[in-house]
Design an enzyme around this catalytic site. Structure first.
Site, PDB file in Angstrom:
ATOM      1  CB  CYS A   1      -4.040  38.528  -0.499  1.00  0.00           C
ATOM      2  SG  CYS A   1      -2.501  37.876  -1.175  1.00  0.00           S
TER       3      CYS A   1
ATOM      4  CB  CYS B   1      -1.943  42.030  -7.195  1.00  0.00           C
ATOM      5  SG  CYS B   1      -0.837  40.742  -6.585  1.00  0.00           S
TER       6      CYS B   1
ATOM      7  CB  CYS C   1      -5.896  41.310  -6.653  1.00  0.00           C
ATOM      8  SG  CYS C   1      -6.684  39.864  -5.896  1.00  0.00           S
TER       9      CYS C   1
ATOM     10  CB  CYS D   1      -9.226  25.885 -10.903  1.00  0.00           C
ATOM     11  SG  CYS D   1      -7.780  26.885 -10.546  1.00  0.00           S
TER      12      CYS D   1
ATOM     13  CB  CYS E   1      -6.322  23.511 -11.703  1.00  0.00           C
ATOM     14  SG  CYS E   1      -5.380  25.023 -11.944  1.00  0.00           S
TER      15      CYS E   1
ATOM     16  CB  CYS F   1      -2.369  26.659 -15.509  1.00  0.00           C
ATOM     17  SG  CYS F   1      -3.665  27.861 -15.893  1.00  0.00           S
TER      18      CYS F   1
ATOM     19  NE  ARG G   1      -8.974  27.692 -18.364  1.00  0.00           N
ATOM     20  CZ  ARG G   1      -8.127  27.179 -17.489  1.00  0.00           C
ATOM     21  NH1 ARG G   1      -7.740  27.887 -16.467  1.00  0.00           N
ATOM     22  NH2 ARG G   1      -7.691  25.955 -17.635  1.00  0.00           N
TER      23      ARG G   1
HETATM   24  N1  SAM Z   1      -2.849  34.432  -4.849  1.00  0.00           N
HETATM   25  C1  SAM Z   1      -2.494  33.585  -5.908  1.00  0.00           C
HETATM   26  C2  SAM Z   1      -1.686  34.287  -6.964  1.00  0.00           C
HETATM   27  O1  SAM Z   1      -1.768  35.503  -7.070  1.00  0.00           O
HETATM   28  O2  SAM Z   1      -0.999  33.590  -7.704  1.00  0.00           O
HETATM   29  C3  SAM Z   1      -3.674  32.901  -6.562  1.00  0.00           C
HETATM   30  C4  SAM Z   1      -4.960  33.656  -6.759  1.00  0.00           C
HETATM   31  S1  SAM Z   1      -4.879  35.102  -7.802  1.00  0.00           S
HETATM   32  C5  SAM Z   1      -6.465  35.838  -7.529  1.00  0.00           C
HETATM   33  C6  SAM Z   1      -4.930  34.390  -9.449  1.00  0.00           C
HETATM   34  C7  SAM Z   1      -4.956  35.299 -10.625  1.00  0.00           C
HETATM   35  O3  SAM Z   1      -6.216  35.928 -10.748  1.00  0.00           O
HETATM   36  C8  SAM Z   1      -3.990  36.451 -10.679  1.00  0.00           C
HETATM   37  O4  SAM Z   1      -2.698  36.076 -11.035  1.00  0.00           O
HETATM   38  C9  SAM Z   1      -4.610  37.313 -11.774  1.00  0.00           C
HETATM   39  O5  SAM Z   1      -4.111  36.917 -13.031  1.00  0.00           O
HETATM   40  C10 SAM Z   1      -6.087  36.963 -11.692  1.00  0.00           C
HETATM   41  N2  SAM Z   1      -6.888  38.136 -11.268  1.00  0.00           N
HETATM   42  C11 SAM Z   1      -7.016  38.609 -10.021  1.00  0.00           C
HETATM   43  N3  SAM Z   1      -7.810  39.705 -10.017  1.00  0.00           N
HETATM   44  C12 SAM Z   1      -8.188  39.928 -11.294  1.00  0.00           C
HETATM   45  C13 SAM Z   1      -8.984  40.906 -11.923  1.00  0.00           C
HETATM   46  N4  SAM Z   1      -9.562  41.908 -11.251  1.00  0.00           N
HETATM   47  N5  SAM Z   1      -9.187  40.828 -13.261  1.00  0.00           N
HETATM   48  C14 SAM Z   1      -8.610  39.829 -13.975  1.00  0.00           C
HETATM   49  N6  SAM Z   1      -7.832  38.876 -13.422  1.00  0.00           N
HETATM   50  C15 SAM Z   1      -7.612  38.917 -12.102  1.00  0.00           C
HETATM   51  C1  DTB Z   2      -6.844  33.011 -13.885  1.00  0.00           C
HETATM   52  O1  DTB Z   2      -6.007  33.268 -14.772  1.00  0.00           O
HETATM   53  N1  DTB Z   2      -7.967  33.689 -13.701  1.00  0.00           N
HETATM   54  C2  DTB Z   2      -8.728  33.180 -12.588  1.00  0.00           C
HETATM   55  C3  DTB Z   2      -7.871  31.940 -12.165  1.00  0.00           C
HETATM   56  N2  DTB Z   2      -6.740  32.012 -13.034  1.00  0.00           N
HETATM   57  C4  DTB Z   2      -7.487  31.767 -10.771  1.00  0.00           C
HETATM   58  C5  DTB Z   2      -8.996  34.175 -11.532  1.00  0.00           C
HETATM   59  C6  DTB Z   2      -9.744  35.389 -12.030  1.00  0.00           C
HETATM   60  C7  DTB Z   2     -10.062  36.247 -10.870  1.00  0.00           C
HETATM   61  C8  DTB Z   2     -10.923  37.427 -11.235  1.00  0.00           C
HETATM   62  C9  DTB Z   2     -11.212  38.298 -10.066  1.00  0.00           C
HETATM   63  C10 DTB Z   2     -11.979  37.628  -8.956  1.00  0.00           C
HETATM   64  O2  DTB Z   2     -13.001  36.942  -9.220  1.00  0.00           O
HETATM   65  O3  DTB Z   2     -11.605  37.821  -7.784  1.00  0.00           O
HETATM   66 FE1  SF4 Z   3      -3.025  38.018  -3.385  1.00  0.00          FE
HETATM   67 FE2  SF4 Z   3      -4.732  38.741  -5.267  1.00  0.00          FE
HETATM   68 FE3  SF4 Z   3      -2.154  39.147  -5.640  1.00  0.00          FE
HETATM   69 FE4  SF4 Z   3      -3.138  36.606  -5.641  1.00  0.00          FE
HETATM   70  S1  SF4 Z   3      -3.585  38.224  -7.115  1.00  0.00           S
HETATM   71  S2  SF4 Z   3      -1.286  37.361  -4.609  1.00  0.00           S
HETATM   72  S3  SF4 Z   3      -4.789  36.860  -4.135  1.00  0.00           S
HETATM   73  S4  SF4 Z   3      -3.434  40.123  -4.053  1.00  0.00           S
END
Ligand code: SAM
Ligand code: DTB
Ligand code: SF4
Length: 331
Positions: free
Chosen positions: A67, A71, A74, A111, A142, A202, A274
């Site tokens: 990506c 973030c 992430c 989702c 979703c 959501c 959730r």
């Molecule tokens: N890329 C899109 C975005 O950022 O909106 C969708 C996927 S992103 C992985 C969705 C959500 O996953 C993020 O907004 C964050 O709240 C959650 N997330 C990602 N990594 C995480 C982590 N290590 N621990 C907890 N939540 C995480």
């Molecule tokens: C949300 O609030 N949590 C989910 C879903 N919406 C997309 C994602 C959690 C991701 C946790 C890190 C991972 O598994 O990569």
């Molecule tokens: Fe990309 Fe992860 Fe950020 Fe979603 S949360 S925009 S997948 S870096």
């Protein structure tokens, strides 16, 4: 009467209407004695929901890794070296197979998540097919695909998408410490588009990223002051992934996580709150406290996007032990 007096009697002009939930009021909830906070959360929960019913959503990563956003939490960001393998978008058939399996396990919402800043030119066609096919199974749909423009939002609505997940993640004043490749307003703009298109929203956040109490309250206040507030509010406990800038964060006190759930419940009485990422690292006892605090939805199935989640069997055993059962929202 001189001008001075005229100025004085003129009504005070406000930029915005008073907020339903000023940050300091939310912070005051966080500071309540634990038992008082839980009692208030349970009162609100029972006014609006069957307190023994829980909604089950299964997640699938339809496009993993690489990506372009940075973030800090992430594992899928191209900026961090986490060992997550980049994969191209799944085929529609693979997605349908996973959705059927989730339905067989008892999930009622599916989702689909993609590691995109926003969907690219050629991406929407396949996503639209996925949404239609999953909906065709009789599941709620979703998707979480990053930022959307008006056209993409409309495409998803026409396909029959029920919910769009787009988290604001933390308080506005802490956002820049976690992400530098977009700003808070980008998130709010996409949420506005989703709302205007008529899909359910959501949106939630992550706790345990080093935010202070005011900032944690600020996250909840932002969500609770949306008009209307989101129908679904995921509260994630940071999953610390090696290679991400936040990997070394100290553990959040589990009771502070429970408090966040309770405060979300009190400030957003009719939302599905959730209990999201971080459950695999939580004891049954802490999860139970989260249900008592008003959580009534979980991610169900052994995988989140790239990290683990409790086995479905373990979750069924926990729900059984608590006398809880799955519940589907009626829209
Ligand atoms: N890329 C899109 C975005 O950022 O909106 C969708 C996927 S992103 C992985 C969705 C959500 O996953 C993020 O907004 C964050 O709240 C959650 N997330 C990602 N990594 C995480 C982590 N290590 N621990 C907890 N939540 C995480
Ligand atoms: C949300 O609030 N949590 C989910 C879903 N919406 C997309 C994602 C959690 C991701 C946790 C890190 C991972 O598994 O990569
Ligand atoms: Fe990309 Fe992860 Fe950020 Fe979603 S949360 S925009 S997948 S870096």
């Amino acid at each position: 009467m001189n001008t001075q007096t005229i100025e004085f009697i003129r009504p005070v002009k406000r930029d915005t209407a008073p907020k339903r939930w000023p940050v300091e009021d939310v912070e005051a909830l966080f500071s309540l004695p634990f038992a008082d906070l839980m009692f208030r959360a349970q009162q609100v929960h029972r006014e609006h929901f069957d307190a023994n019913a829980v909604q089950l959503s299964t997640l699938l990563s339809i496009k993993t890794g690489g990506c372009s956003e940075d973030c800090g939490y992430c594992p899928q960001s191209a900026f961090h070296d986490t060992g997550v393998e980049n994969r191209k978008m799944l085929e529609v058939e693979e997605v349908v197979r996973a959705a059927k399996a989730a339905q067989d396990q008892g999930a009622n919402r599916f989702c689909m998540g993609a590691a995109w800043r926003e969907p690219g030119e050629g991406d929407m066609e396949a996503v639209v097919e996925m949404v239609k096919a999953v909906r065709g199974l009789g599941m709620e749909t979703c998707a979480t695909l990053g930022m959307l423009n008006d056209q993409q939002t409309e495409q998803l609505r026409v396909a029959g998408l029920d919910y769009y997940n787009h988290n604001i993640d933390t308080a506005p004043e802490f956002y820049g410490d976690i992400i530098s490749t977009r700003d808070y307003q980008d998130r709010l703009d996409t949420l506005d588009r989703v709302r205007k298109a008529g899909m359910h929203v959501c949106s939630g956040g992550i706790v345990g990223m080093g935010e202070n109490l005011t900032q944690r309250a600020g996250l909840v206040a932002q969500l609770a002051n949306m008009e209307p507030y989101p129908e679904s509010v995921p509260i994630n406990n940071l999953v610390k992934v090696e290679g991400t800038p936040l990997a070394g964060q100290p553990d959040l006190d589990p009771l502070d996580f429970v408090r966040t759930i309770a405060v979300a419940r009190i400030t957003m009485p009719t939302a599905r709150v959730r209990l999201s990422a971080g459950r695999q690292q939580m004891s049954d006892a802490v999860q139970t406290l989260c249900f008592l605090a008003g959580a009534n939805s979980i991610f169900y199935g052994e995988q989140l996007l790239t990290t683990g989640n409790p086995e479905a069997e373990r979750d069924r055993a926990l729900l059984d032990k608590l006398g809880m059962y799955p519940f589907a929202d009626k829209h």
